[in-house]
Design an enzyme around this catalytic site. Structure first.
Site, PDB file in Angstrom:
ATOM      1  N   SER A 108       0.825  -1.215   0.000  1.00 13.35           N
ATOM      2  CA  SER A 108       0.000   0.000   0.000  1.00 13.35           C
ATOM      3  C   SER A 108       0.854   1.258   0.000  1.00 13.35           C
ATOM      4  O   SER A 108       1.901   1.316   0.652  1.00 13.35           O
ATOM      5  CB  SER A 108      -0.880  -0.012   1.247  1.00 13.35           C
ATOM      6  N   GLN A 129       0.919  -0.624  -4.784  1.00 14.05           N
ATOM      7  CA  GLN A 129      -0.425  -0.017  -4.871  1.00 14.05           C
ATOM      8  C   GLN A 129      -0.301   1.484  -4.759  1.00 14.05           C
ATOM      9  O   GLN A 129       0.251   2.006  -3.799  1.00 14.05           O
ATOM     10  CB  GLN A 129      -1.323  -0.556  -3.749  1.00 14.05           C
ATOM     11  N   HIS A 252     -12.954  -3.107  -2.069  1.00 11.82           N
ATOM     12  CA  HIS A 252     -12.145  -2.573  -0.978  1.00 11.82           C
ATOM     13  C   HIS A 252     -12.566  -3.255   0.342  1.00 11.82           C
ATOM     14  O   HIS A 252     -12.513  -2.652   1.415  1.00 11.82           O
ATOM     15  CB  HIS A 252     -12.379  -1.064  -0.869  1.00 11.82           C
ATOM     16  N   ARG A 255     -15.114  -1.398   2.567  1.00  8.38           N
ATOM     17  CA  ARG A 255     -14.663  -0.401   3.540  1.00  8.38           C
ATOM     18  C   ARG A 255     -14.899   1.032   3.119  1.00  8.38           C
ATOM     19  O   ARG A 255     -14.759   1.952   3.929  1.00  8.38           O
ATOM     20  CB  ARG A 255     -13.165  -0.600   3.817  1.00  8.38           C
ATOM     21  N   ARG A 287     -12.141 -16.327   1.870  1.00  7.86           N
ATOM     22  CA  ARG A 287     -11.777 -16.900   3.176  1.00  7.86           C
ATOM     23  C   ARG A 287     -11.513 -18.397   3.132  1.00  7.86           C
ATOM     24  O   ARG A 287     -11.051 -18.982   4.103  1.00  7.86           O
ATOM     25  CB  ARG A 287     -12.896 -16.657   4.214  1.00  7.86           C
ATOM     26  N   ARG A 307      -7.971  -8.628   4.969  1.00 10.75           N
ATOM     27  CA  ARG A 307      -8.034  -8.774   6.433  1.00 10.75           C
ATOM     28  C   ARG A 307      -7.266  -9.989   6.949  1.00 10.75           C
ATOM     29  O   ARG A 307      -6.604  -9.896   7.990  1.00 10.75           O
ATOM     30  CB  ARG A 307      -9.494  -8.817   6.895  1.00 10.75           C
TER      31      ARG A 307
HETATM   32  C1  LIG Z   1      -7.172  -2.597   7.249  1.00 16.01           C
HETATM   33  C2  LIG Z   1      -7.275  -2.461   5.746  1.00 16.01           C
HETATM   34  C3  LIG Z   1      -6.564  -1.457   5.109  1.00 16.01           C
HETATM   35  C4  LIG Z   1      -6.647  -1.320   3.704  1.00 16.01           C
HETATM   36  N1  LIG Z   1      -5.886  -0.378   3.071  1.00 16.01           N
HETATM   37  C5  LIG Z   1      -5.919  -0.307   1.718  1.00 16.01           C
HETATM   38  C6  LIG Z   1      -5.052   0.569   1.014  1.00 16.01           C
HETATM   39  O1  LIG Z   1      -4.235   1.269   1.610  1.00 16.01           O
HETATM   40  N2  LIG Z   1      -5.148   0.629  -0.333  1.00 16.01           N
HETATM   41  C7  LIG Z   1      -6.030  -0.155  -1.038  1.00 16.01           C
HETATM   42  O2  LIG Z   1      -6.094  -0.082  -2.268  1.00 16.01           O
HETATM   43  N3  LIG Z   1      -6.849  -1.013  -0.383  1.00 16.01           N
HETATM   44  C8  LIG Z   1      -6.802  -1.121   0.946  1.00 16.01           C
HETATM   45  N4  LIG Z   1      -7.597  -2.022   1.587  1.00 16.01           N
HETATM   46  C9  LIG Z   1      -8.488  -2.904   0.791  1.00 16.01           C
HETATM   47  C10 LIG Z   1      -7.768  -4.204   0.418  1.00 16.01           C
HETATM   48  O3  LIG Z   1      -6.787  -3.983  -0.566  1.00 16.01           O
HETATM   49  C11 LIG Z   1      -8.727  -5.259  -0.147  1.00 16.01           C
HETATM   50  O4  LIG Z   1      -9.422  -4.731  -1.245  1.00 16.01           O
HETATM   51  C12 LIG Z   1      -9.715  -5.801   0.869  1.00 16.01           C
HETATM   52  O5  LIG Z   1      -9.139  -5.921   2.153  1.00 16.01           O
HETATM   53  C13 LIG Z   1     -10.192  -7.170   0.407  1.00 16.01           C
HETATM   54  O6  LIG Z   1     -11.200  -7.652   1.218  1.00 16.01           O
HETATM   55  P1  LIG Z   1     -10.969  -8.690   2.427  1.00 16.01           P
HETATM   56  O7  LIG Z   1     -10.412  -7.903   3.546  1.00 16.01           O
HETATM   57  O8  LIG Z   1     -12.354  -9.167   2.687  1.00 16.01           O
HETATM   58  O9  LIG Z   1     -10.040  -9.779   1.947  1.00 16.01           O
HETATM   59  C14 LIG Z   1      -7.507  -2.174   2.968  1.00 16.01           C
HETATM   60  C15 LIG Z   1      -8.207  -3.196   3.640  1.00 16.01           C
HETATM   61  C16 LIG Z   1      -8.068  -3.357   5.003  1.00 16.01           C
HETATM   62  C17 LIG Z   1      -8.814  -4.485   5.672  1.00 16.01           C
END
Ligand SMILES: Cc1cc2nc3c(=O)[nH]c(=O)nc-3n(C[C@H](O)[C@H](O)[C@H](O)COP(=O)(O)O)c2cc1C
Length: 373
Positions: A108, A129, A252, A255, A287, A307
Site C-alpha cells: 500500500s 499499490q 475494498h 470499507r 476466506r 483482512r
Molecule cells: C485494514 C485495511 C486497510 C486497507 N488499506 C488499503 C489501502 O491502503 N489501499 C487499497 O487499495 N486497499 C486497501 N484495503 C483494501 C484491500 O486492498 C482489499 O481490497 C480488501 O481488504 C479485500 O477484502 P478482504 O479484507 O475481505 O479480503 C484495505 C483493507 C483493510 C482491511
C-alpha cells in the site's frame, strides 16, 4: 497444548483476542451499515461447486502466473495500510510471510514501512499499490517503485474521497506509526509547498483521479498497470482502452462505500466486457480455498486477501501470514481434487451452480442482452 489455527476463521478469532480493540475494529470494519462487507461473504457462500469423480487427479497443477510473474498458487496479498496495527515488524513481516509461500504481495501507498524497506525484506514478488494524491507525489512514488524492483503499479480507483468508517469514528481510532513512503527525505515533493509529508497525504480534498490521469500515468511508466476497484462492464472496457494490463475487481472489502454488489458478483460482467484482453483478479471476502476455485471458475486468474493477513500477523508475524496462506493452499488443492480438476490452466466449464438471484447477471447470454459488447 493449544492447537494451531486450522482455518482462517480460527486466525480471525485469535487475532480478535490479541489485538487492541481499536486496531481490531479498524481492520474488520466496513463502510456505514457494512452491508457490502457482509455481502462479500454471502455471495461466495451462495455459489456451490459441482463435484466430479472417477478421474485421476493425483497430479494437480495449482501454480499460475499473474502478468508473467510466477506464483505458487492463485492467491495474493491485497494492498492494505499500516500493518503496525497487527505486528511491530509491520509490512516487513507480511512480505516475508508472502515470500515463504512463494506468492505476491501488493504494498500500500500508506504502509508504515517505506516501499524500499519492504523491498529489502521481501523474498517474493512485489507490486506497488498507488493512491493518487497529485502529480508530484505520484511521480515520486512510481519512480521509486520502479527503482526498488516492484513488478507492477496497482492503481486504486475506488476511493475518490476519504470515508472514515463509523466504528473508527466512535472509537476515536488513531493510526499507529508513520507513513513510511512520505518521509521528507524520500518524498521531497510532499514538502514542496511547506506542508509536511503525511499531512499532505491525509489532507482532503483529494486531487481528482480521472481517465486523463490514467493516460498520464501510462506515459510515466512502462510497468504494467492494474486497476483496482473497477466493477462494471462500462469501466472495464474503458480500462482496456486506456492501456490497463489487468483489473482487480474489488469492493475494498466493503470499507469505502456501502450498498453495492459484492466483488465476486461483478466478476462475470468484468470478464465478459474485457474478453480476455486483460487478466482479471478479485478480492473482498475470500476466506476459503473453495472461494478461490469459485473465482477461477468465473474467469478470474487469481484472488487476493486483505483482512486475513492482519490475522496471521497478529497471531504469529511472518510465520502467521505464511501459515494462513498455506491453509488456503491446502483447501484450494482439495477443492481441485473434489471437482476433478488437474490444472488451473484448463479448468472445465460448468464447475459452479449459480443461484437465480445471484449478481446482476448470471450467464453470458444475460450479459450480452443487457450490455451489448
Ligand atoms: C485494514 C485495511 C486497510 C486497507 N488499506 C488499503 C489501502 O491502503 N489501499 C487499497 O487499495 N486497499 C486497501 N484495503 C483494501 C484491500 O486492498 C482489499 O481490497 C480488501 O481488504 C479485500 O477484502 P478482504 O479484507 O475481505 O479480503 C484495505 C483493507 C483493510 C482491511
Amino acid at each position: 497444548m493449544r492447537m494451531d489455527p486450522i482455518s482462517l476463521y480460527d486466525y480471525e478469532a485469535r487475532a480478535r483476542h490479541i489485538l487492541p480493540h481499536n486496531n481490531w475494529v479498524f481492520v474488520e470494519a466496513g463502510a456505514m451499515d457494512e452491508r457490502t462487507t457482509a455481502r462479500n461473504r454471502t455471495a461466495f457462500e451462495a455459489l456451490t461447486l459441482r463435484p466430479r469423480f472417477l478421474r485421476d487427479t493425483t497430479e494437480r497443477k495449482i501454480s499460475t502466473t499473474v502478468l508473467g510473474t510466477d506464483i505458487s498458487f492463485p492467491v495474493m496479498i491485497s494492498p492494505t495500510d499500516s500493518h503496525l496495527n497487527a505486528h511491530p515488524e509491520a509490512e516487513r513481516a507480511t512480505a516475508r510471510g508472502a515470500g515463504m509461500s512463494n506468492t505476491l504481495m501488493m504494498c500500500s501507498t500508506s504502509s508504515n514501512c517505506s516501499l524500499e524497506e519492504i523491498a529489502e525484506a521481501a523474498t517474493g514478488p512485489l507490486w506497488f499499490q498507488l493512491s493518487h494524491r497529485g502529480y508530484d507525489l505520484t511521480e515520486n512514488l512510481v519512480k521509486r517503485a520502479e527503482a526498488a524492483g516492484f513488478g507492477a503499479i496497482v492503481l486504486t480507483v475506488d476511493a475518490p474521497i476519504p470515508t472514515p468508517k463509523e466504528r473508527d469514528i466512535r472509537n476515536r481510532y488513531e493510526r499507529p506509526g508513520e507513513y513510511g513512503n512520505f518521509r521528507a527525505s524520500l518524498n521531497p515533493a510532499a514538502t514542496a509547498d511547506g506542508v509536511d509529508a503525511s499531512q499532505a497525504w491525509e489532507m482532503p480534498p483529494c486531487p481528482p483521479l480521472t481517465w486523463r490521469e490514467l493516460e498520464w500515468l501510462r506515459s510515466l511508466t512502462d510497468l504494467p498497470l492494474v486497476l483496482k476497484g473497477i466493477r462494471v462492464a462500462e469501466d472495464a472496457r474503458l480500462a482496456v482502452e486506456h492501456g490497463a494490463n489487468a483489473i482487480m475487481v474489488s469492493t475494498h472489502g466493503g470499507r469505502r462505500f456501502d450498498d453495492t454488489m459484492s466483488s465476486i458478483e461483478m466478476v462475470p460482467e468484468v470478464v465478459a466486457a474485457t474478453g480476455g484482453k486483460v487478466e482479471v483478479y478479485v478480492d473482498s471476502g475470500v476466506r476459503r480455498g473453495s472461494d478461490v476455485l469459485k473465482a477461477l471458475a468465473l474467469g478470474a486468474t487469481a484472488v487476493a486477501v486483505g483482512r486475513p493477513l492482519y490475522w496471521g500477523l497478529a497471531v504469529n508475524g511472518a510465520e502467521g501470514v505464511h501459515h494462513m496462506l498455506e491453509i488456503l493452499r491446502e483447501e484450494f488443492n482439495r477443492a481441485m481434487a473434489y471437482c476433478g480438476q488437474n490444472s488451473v490452466d484448463s479448468l472445465e466449464d460448468r464447475l459452479l451452480n449459480i443461484p437465480r438471484n445471484w449478481g446482476p447477471f448470471r450467464t453470458e447470454n444475460d450479459i450480452a442482452d443487457h450490455l451489448p459488447l
